[in-house]
Design an enzyme around this catalytic site. Sequence first.
Site, PDB file in Angstrom:
ATOM      1  CG  ASP A 117       8.649  -6.618   7.002  1.00  0.00           C
ATOM      2  OD1 ASP A 117       8.902  -7.433   7.906  1.00  0.00           O
ATOM      3  OD2 ASP A 117       7.550  -6.058   6.903  1.00  0.00           O
ATOM      4  NE  ARG A 120      -0.233  -0.149   4.907  1.00  0.00           N
ATOM      5  CZ  ARG A 120      -0.624   0.277   6.062  1.00  0.00           C
ATOM      6  NH1 ARG A 120      -1.678   1.035   6.175  1.00  0.00           N
ATOM      7  NH2 ARG A 120       0.040  -0.042   7.145  1.00  0.00           N
ATOM      8  CG  ASP A 130      -7.730  -1.536   2.519  1.00  0.00           C
ATOM      9  OD1 ASP A 130      -6.506  -1.449   2.791  1.00  0.00           O
ATOM     10  OD2 ASP A 130      -8.614  -1.045   3.246  1.00  0.00           O
ATOM     11  N   GLY A 131      -4.824  -1.745   0.412  1.00  0.00           N
ATOM     12  CA  GLY A 131      -3.891  -0.723  -0.060  1.00  0.00           C
ATOM     13  C   GLY A 131      -4.079   0.633   0.589  1.00  0.00           C
ATOM     14  CG  ASP A 135       6.418   0.188   9.024  1.00  0.00           C
ATOM     15  OD1 ASP A 135       5.447   0.915   8.852  1.00  0.00           O
ATOM     16  OD2 ASP A 135       6.718  -0.734   8.250  1.00  0.00           O
TER      17      ASP A 135
END
Length: 497
Positions: A257, A98, A130-131, A267
């Site tokens: 990641d 996303r 859903d991005g 993140d």
Amino acid sequence: MATPAVTDLTLFAFDNTYARELDGYCVPWAPAPVPAPKLIKLNSALARDLGVNVDALSTPEAVGILAGNGIPRGATPVAQAYAGHQFGHFSPQLGDGRALLLGEIVDRQGCRRDIAFKGSGPTPFARRGDGKCALGPALREYLIGEAMAALSIPTTRTLAVVTTGELVRRDRPLPGAVLTRIAASHLRVGTFEFFAAHQGPAAVRKLADYAIRRHYPALAEADRPYLEFLRAVAERQAALVASWLGVGFIHGVMNTDNMTISGETIDYGPCAFLEAYHPRTVFSSIDAGGRYAYGQQAAIAQWNLARLAEALLPLIDETDSAAVAAATEVLEAFPGRHAAHWLAVMRAKLGLSAEAADDAADRALADDFLNILKAERVDFTNAFRALYGHASGRPPAAVGVYRSPDFAAWLQRWLARRPGQSAGCLAAMRHANPCYIPRNHRVEAALGAAVDRGNMAPFERLLAVLGQPFDERDDDAAYAEPAPPEVTAAYQTFCGT
Ligand code: AMP
Ligand code: MG
């Protein structure tokens, strides 16, 4: 699906090395258009550092671009491929599900920075997602990133948050948002794992050469550049995690990641800050086992670096056993390197000079203080700030730590260690001990007001407080107070999706 047009607007002076030099390491992809872009927050100070025109970023056309409705001139939007170990299990294909890398610019200090979207629609890596991104997690990433930057901790930062006019489906419908993220790069340990798993040593070498050029240019001349690259990444992570520990930061989802090659924090999904000190503190709802607890973070960084080492092995030496031996030496040195950074952080927090100092004695002094905090469940931030009060001639009247019978003896030891400390030491101590951190209940209140009532005032106020974390201000005293213990005990964070 409609593809947004390339516009005439030159918002950024792009120079896109990743898309240009690493063809095949990403998928060209466009953001998904959205119905009603609205600028919620623009980071003017960051825009200025980047050499980007702040006024030009707030026009309706620019806001449309920041929501994905147009592509700025010079951008080459791509979804980057990466893999990752998530909670110890290998996922061979994650990638930007996303997110999109729009391109790179060189900032006013000459540093190359990625400009990327998060929440800009599903890409070929989206799997079942859903991005999209909800407004709350986008504002959370903005707020915590700015707090970390003000605390002098390497971090990605948010340039803008725009709402899209869509609702995204989570446990309830929430306003959708697109966040523009600025990073030294988005190269992750997982990027190396992806190419090691799918394409082999030549592809990993090309990626490593790129990473060295971009982040560790001096190593290009080294005898064993890939081994030294591993060592250099390990060194930055050793320092980064020490700086996290110094402010009570718990990343929450240190999957490979989510660990950068640059050494920036990335993140801010389920992250949180300690209040009462305990190394086993965990807030993330999905981390029931405590894998990513506060006190586990250095060991996990080392574990993640071992995954990077595995990807690099064929580059390190042609002979397997020699490659393993060399990489093992770097990995085994990690705890010592981290301990050295941690001691430096703790010395700064305790106002101690490293000159002619006894490492073991200072480490014991720090550990013993932490043990008192742990036993008494004392607020980490305020206990250290109280010591700074002491050192600067303003002993605090009532901080929990003073209740401990062990504290009086510890205080005498600390005072005995401190005579002759320079003014520089005191300044460093002040800068190592913030008054204001993003306290979890304050963060939740600010995000709740923004998302549920469209009221950005609490967010703006908190952001301003966190922007000056070391200056004690009477008006902001409430922001230095921990949440009631029952609130902290029940507090849970969620992966920012
Ligand atoms: P994160 O937990 O944010 O580090 O994301 C882990 C992986 O899941 C990455 O590959 C993300 O791109 C992907 N991902 C997370 N949320 C979504 C979403 N809503 N739609 C598509 N992909 C997602
Ligand atoms: Mg991630």
